[in-house]
Design an enzyme around this catalytic site. Structure first.
Site, mmCIF file in Angstrom:
data_model
loop_
_atom_site.group_PDB
_atom_site.id
_atom_site.type_symbol
_atom_site.label_atom_id
_atom_site.label_comp_id
_atom_site.label_asym_id
_atom_site.label_seq_id
_atom_site.Cartn_x
_atom_site.Cartn_y
_atom_site.Cartn_z
ATOM 1 N N PHE A 88 0.888 -1.339 -0.147
ATOM 2 C CA PHE A 88 -0.070 0.060 0.067
ATOM 3 C C PHE A 88 0.952 1.268 -0.019
ATOM 4 O O PHE A 88 1.786 1.271 0.692
ATOM 5 C CB PHE A 88 -1.003 -0.188 1.170
ATOM 6 N N ASP A 119 2.164 -5.128 8.592
ATOM 7 C CA ASP A 119 0.879 -4.277 8.385
ATOM 8 C C ASP A 119 -0.378 -5.219 8.266
ATOM 9 O O ASP A 119 -0.528 -6.086 7.389
ATOM 10 C CB ASP A 119 1.104 -3.221 7.251
ATOM 11 N N TYR A 159 -10.761 0.898 10.702
ATOM 12 C CA TYR A 159 -12.144 1.168 10.151
ATOM 13 C C TYR A 159 -12.376 0.307 8.731
ATOM 14 O O TYR A 159 -13.175 0.604 8.034
ATOM 15 C CB TYR A 159 -11.791 3.040 9.438
ATOM 16 N N LYS A 160 -11.559 -0.635 8.619
ATOM 17 C CA LYS A 160 -11.749 -1.560 7.432
ATOM 18 C C LYS A 160 -12.469 -2.775 8.046
ATOM 19 O O LYS A 160 -13.637 -2.651 8.551
ATOM 20 C CB LYS A 160 -10.357 -2.097 6.790
ATOM 21 N N ARG A 203 -12.518 -4.553 -7.143
ATOM 22 C CA ARG A 203 -12.040 -5.056 -5.713
ATOM 23 C C ARG A 203 -13.696 -5.349 -5.165
ATOM 24 O O ARG A 203 -14.230 -4.446 -4.965
ATOM 25 C CB ARG A 203 -11.198 -3.807 -5.175
HETATM 26 C C1 LIG Z 1 -5.718 1.066 4.402
HETATM 27 C C2 LIG Z 1 -4.294 0.940 4.500
HETATM 28 C C3 LIG Z 1 -3.694 1.902 5.225
HETATM 29 C C4 LIG Z 1 -4.197 3.408 5.447
HETATM 30 O O1 LIG Z 1 -3.371 4.218 6.259
HETATM 31 P P1 LIG Z 1 -3.875 5.554 6.811
HETATM 32 O O2 LIG Z 1 -2.974 5.890 7.669
HETATM 33 O O3 LIG Z 1 -5.146 4.975 7.789
HETATM 34 O O4 LIG Z 1 -4.537 6.252 5.766
HETATM 35 C C5 LIG Z 1 -2.153 1.783 5.322
HETATM 36 N N1 LIG Z 1 -1.670 0.646 4.981
HETATM 37 C C6 LIG Z 1 -2.210 -0.339 4.353
HETATM 38 C C7 LIG Z 1 -1.487 -1.719 3.990
HETATM 39 C C8 LIG Z 1 -3.831 -0.290 4.081
HETATM 40 O O5 LIG Z 1 -4.295 -1.239 3.452
#
Ligand SMILES: *Cc1c(COP(=O)(O)O)cnc(C)c1O
Length: 417
Positions: A132, A204, A229-230, A378
């Protein structure tokens, strides 16, 4: 000839589904099939009342007293202890705080500092180019601004990790389930590879926590961060979490040493002295309104188990793949997500040359997934509130759109896709 699955078959599976009752714990809009819980989880019914209570009672009536009387100050740790069982962590090892980006920065900086003590020649952070973007950007920022000779090495394929993780590698920083493809790493095996070469493993869990069973201790991972939040349904922009296992806590230090990580914040001392334990991972004052709502999502997980959720998640994603392949057969769709269960998260991604336009048409018809470059549609499957009939109905909409060519090649793109 194999039996063709029907909608009635899907309804029969729903009738037998021990998790079906949990859908009632969410307030989903009528006429929507929500396949984007991997990006923003649905709203637990309890969240509305909880928000009212925090705003009207705790803030309105309690005022500043609520930091103590309503337990606001202790919230990051209390919520962390409720996430711990979902990820194989222990009490006192997780706090809910800040964003995933910030927590990644803290964990990475902490891991690098530990390696500097042990073996200062190690200067490389290994990650994947397909990670990401914010994870890569945060690592880039860290190497650029805290210029201590660290380098970022991006691999293009998990097969390259064997070579990239060597005696120069300080930290192997990976996302457990890839946001775009849904590929899931073997956390124990990859962590063992890192340790074999003297590197630390930072994971992560943004697309893992609440989505797939995770056992950080069994995998002997070193650090982890993740999102609420996911799949955890904490609410838009809800604070993230960071895990530092007990054995690393005394050595753990990071550059964002704010007063909430201080041993005695209300001494108002001019010098920083880290708190014992996981509290040292905190930085500053937390967004209490967002933080409080995270609890409503976590309470629902306590009514089931990650094993039960995983069983249904795999059944949903298997069904989706099978139906798309059998019912949309003549169309140029490409499965990106691994078929192998052990390598699959809780989402399915298909490419289509007009993936963005197709997804826009799906959303107009109430089937909400999302789109990621390049060409990837997705679909996230949250077993807490997705039914087998939802999967059937979503595929029928997709089939109809593709058969009719009812997608807009020139669809406007919003700021968020
Ligand atoms: C959704 C996601 C994020 C989001 O990071 P924020 O700091 O909340 O914007 C980070 N890393 C991964 C791998 C994600 O899937």
């Amino acid at each position: 000839m194999a039996h063709q699955i029907t909608r009635d078959d899907c309804r029969a599976r729903d009738a037998d589904d021990p998790l079906a009752r949990l859908r009632e714990r969410f307030d989903l809009p009528q006429g929507v099939i929500y396949l984007d819980g991997n990006s923003l989880g649905a709203r637990p019914r309890a969240a509305l009342e909880r928000a009212q209570q925090v705003v009207a009672q705790e803030w309105g009536q309690g005022l500043i007293r609520s930091w103590n009387t309503a337990g606001w100050f202790a919230l990051p740790g209390r919520l962390g202890d409720r996430i711990a069982p979902l990820i194989g962590a222990r009490d006192g090892e997780v706090v809910v705080t800040d964003t995933t980006s910030l927590n990644l920065f803290k964990a990475l900086a902490g891991a690098l500092a530990m390696q500097e003590q042990r073996d200062p020649a190690r200067r490389v952070i290994v990650t994947e180019r397909s990670n990401f973007p914010t994870d890569i950007y945060m690592a880039e920022g860290l190497t650029r601004w805290l210029d201590r000779g660290w380098r970022l090495h991006l691999v293009d394929n998990p097969d390259e990790l064997d070579e990239a993780v060597n005696s120069d590698c300080a930290v192997l920083m990976l996302t457990h389930v890839n946001y775009r493809t849904g590929y899931q790493h073997d956390m124990a095996a990859v962590t063992a590879l890192a340790h074999q070469h003297g590197a630390l493993a930072l994971w992560d869990l943004a697309h893992s926590a609440g989505a797939v069973p995770v056992d950080l201790h069994a995998a002997q991972a070193d650090f982890a961060v993740g999102c609420t939040y996911k799949y955890l349904n904490g609410g838009p922009g809800a604070p993230a979490f960071i895990w530092v296992p007990q054995q690393h806590q005394a050595a753990f230090a990071h550059p964002l040493s704010g007063w909430w990580g201080h041993a005695r914040p209300f001494d108002m001392a001019p010098a920083f002295s880290p708190a014992d334990g996981i509290v040292r991972a905190l930085c500053g004052t937390q967004p209490v309104l967002s933080l409080a709502l995270v609890e409503c999502g976590l309470e629902i997980f306590e009514e089931t188990s990650m094993q039960a959720l995983r069983t249904k998640s795999l059944a949903l994603t298997d069904l989706f793949i099978e139906l798309v392949e059998s019912r949309c057969g003549g169309h140029p769709l490409g499965l990106v997500t691994p078929r192998e269960h052990a390598r699959r998260g809780s989402q399915v991604s298909f490419t289509h040359p007009h993936g963005f336009g197709v997804m826009q048409s799906l959303i107009e018809r109430g089937v909400i997934g999302d789109y990621r470059e390049p060409h990837i549609m997705r679909f996230g499957f949250t077993p807490l509130y997705t039914s087998y009939a939802d999967v059937w109905d979503a595929v029928e909409q997709l089939r109809d759109i593709l058969d009719r060519g009812d997608y807009r090649i020139d669809a406007e793109r919003g700021a968020v896709t």
